[in-house]
Design an enzyme around this catalytic site. Sequence first.
Site, PDB file in Angstrom:
ATOM      1  N   ASP A   1       5.691   0.671   3.627  1.00 38.56           N
ATOM      2  CA  ASP A   1       5.956  -0.758   3.872  1.00 38.56           C
ATOM      3  C   ASP A   1       5.789  -2.046   3.582  1.00 38.56           C
ATOM      4  O   ASP A   1       5.840  -2.085   1.689  1.00 38.56           O
ATOM      5  CB  ASP A   1       4.991  -0.760   5.537  1.00 38.56           C
TER       6      ASP A   1
ATOM      7  N   GLU B   1       5.850   9.540   2.927  1.00 39.06           N
ATOM      8  CA  GLU B   1       6.078   8.949   2.202  1.00 39.06           C
ATOM      9  C   GLU B   1       4.363   8.217   1.207  1.00 39.06           C
ATOM     10  O   GLU B   1       3.586   9.241   0.957  1.00 39.06           O
ATOM     11  CB  GLU B   1       5.174   7.521   3.181  1.00 39.06           C
TER      12      GLU B   1
ATOM     13  N   TYR C   1      -5.282   1.549   9.381  1.00 37.63           N
ATOM     14  CA  TYR C   1      -6.855   1.794   8.294  1.00 37.63           C
ATOM     15  C   TYR C   1      -7.608   1.498   9.291  1.00 37.63           C
ATOM     16  O   TYR C   1      -8.253   0.653   8.827  1.00 37.63           O
ATOM     17  CB  TYR C   1      -6.573   0.774   7.026  1.00 37.63           C
TER      18      TYR C   1
ATOM     19  N   ASP D   1       0.807  -1.081  -0.113  1.00 34.60           N
ATOM     20  CA  ASP D   1      -0.307  -0.046   0.360  1.00 34.60           C
ATOM     21  C   ASP D   1       0.937   1.552  -0.328  1.00 34.60           C
ATOM     22  O   ASP D   1       0.857   2.222  -0.760  1.00 34.60           O
ATOM     23  CB  ASP D   1      -0.991  -0.113   1.188  1.00 34.60           C
TER      24      ASP D   1
END
Length: 606
Positions: A82, A476, A231, A79
């Site tokens: 990571d 990120e 999430y 995603d």
Amino acid sequence: MAFLPKLFVVSMFLIRTGELLICSHGSPDYASALHNSLLFFEGQRSGHLPSTQRVTWRSDSALSDGLEQGVNLVGGYYDAGDNVKFGLPMAFTITMLSWSVIEYGSQIDSAGQLGYALEAIKWGTDYFIKAHPEPNVLWGEVGDGDSDHYCWQRPEEMTTSRQAYSISASNPGSDLAGETAAAMAAASIVFKNADSAYSNLLLSHAKELFSFADTYRGRYDSSITVARKYYQSESGYNDELLWSALWLYEATSDKYYLDYVINNANALGGTGWAMTEFSWDVKYAGLQVLASKVLIEGRGPNVQVLQQYQKQAEFFLCACLQKNSGKNVARTPGGLIYTRSWNNMQYVVSASFLLTVYSDYLAKTNGVMQCPAGKTGAAELFSFAKSQIDYILGDNPRGTSYMVGMGSNYPQRVHHRAASIVSYKVNPTFVACRVGYSTWYASKASDPNTHVGAIVGGPDENDNYADDRVNYDQSEPTTYNNGPIVGVLARLNSVGSSYGDAFAVSKSSSSSLFISQAVTSSWKSQGETFYRYQATVKNNSPNTLLSIQLKVQGLSGPIWGLSKTGSNTYTFPKWQKSLAPGQSMTFVYIHGGPEAAISVLSANFL
């Protein structure tokens, strides 16, 4: 126009043959940005990489996913920076990629990128097919966020847990199942002409997933509790139920699904929630815009309810334009939408997509939108969306492109494991779990692998950005930053990418003048950011400029190098009487926001 690392031209004006043409904000290379935005997805791939893989610093990874659970879960996307595969944001990414192609497929094709867009979608939907082995089972996560974040390793050799987690009738997850249904339904539209058999397969999965989501209701993070920390489904699942039903209607034209959206509009909040964000978690604004499309195109039988959806859609759009009487979307001094500190760019791109598609819906019917602060039309919506994308691509106070690989000044230390560690193909020496942190994560060197197309989290509320991979809030990238921007970039790159009234045109002179603005410095004082702008007026005509009247609007600070003639009008400074052919004059001003609007009221030449 090339991007400049320190002084970035943020506005250009050209007076030619009697008219003032405003060329918007440096004209970024939208074609390259579109190409790069799709290339990014190849760097996020998990599983066996194909022979056509263009991101060559990546290799095969996570080839045993699902093995312990007796299911093949190889593939899909990581995603963000990571190595976990989170189902909810992945599904939203595929929904938005598909919507981009549905709205702007011809423009993507014209740019030579349609094949790559279909590949990006299919890489996700192929994985979802595997993850949905039976009607009421959906695998929603592979890997554990806690153990993954404890290590800093390349995905090709990670030693962290690859535990897989699922939802079922006894452990439901209506938000996850609903969003995956939406993704499959939207993708089925994309592949309808290109591969009808595959389209039908996706539609079959979408229908089963919607039934699963609606019949066995519950939040997915109550069943997959390891996802809650990363999430969490704060909006619940009502929005995904309506969202997936509407996408199924778009894919099938089956009145059953539209009736569901109409009959549950109030109970599930579709016509009740007025939102100021659209994201992987909160789908209401997207649902409301999509419902408005049904209304505008005359495909809905219950006009009254669809008008209520449209009212809430326009609340969101008016909020983006800061034209609501109360609740609006905040902006940075440089003009960027600002919602929250972690990965703010996700809200920028998703809002820009909705602004763009709604501007096109309005344009087709010559419609207008009534905000509390006044009426607005397609041009203003599109112009603002364009300003947001231009900001991302470098038209901002820092002159920084927040898409990696675009221009000459972009983030060099991205919070991304694979990008920040030397490629496995270059040096296959094993990088141990914690060694990765000390050797690569903490390094001040630029990333050994340039993750082209990655859109990072972006600047803070004052347009400040720290290029440091430790600064994960800002540095990120995520897949759902790129999903919505694909369509907007295709639209911007297309012929006739602005509406007739999008930019001002006014009679001024029979010769040529050129005005540019640039940010030369910025600083903070008492918590507020200020910018020094330098503006240059160049006489490109063969005649001497004898007099000029400039109008400067939106200026909140002092100005030097001009003589004031009215409340917001200026002329030559006292020491200058004229401007010879090919010569320039400059002036500067201090301002606490985006550049002032400068226009020429009159100009007389010898």
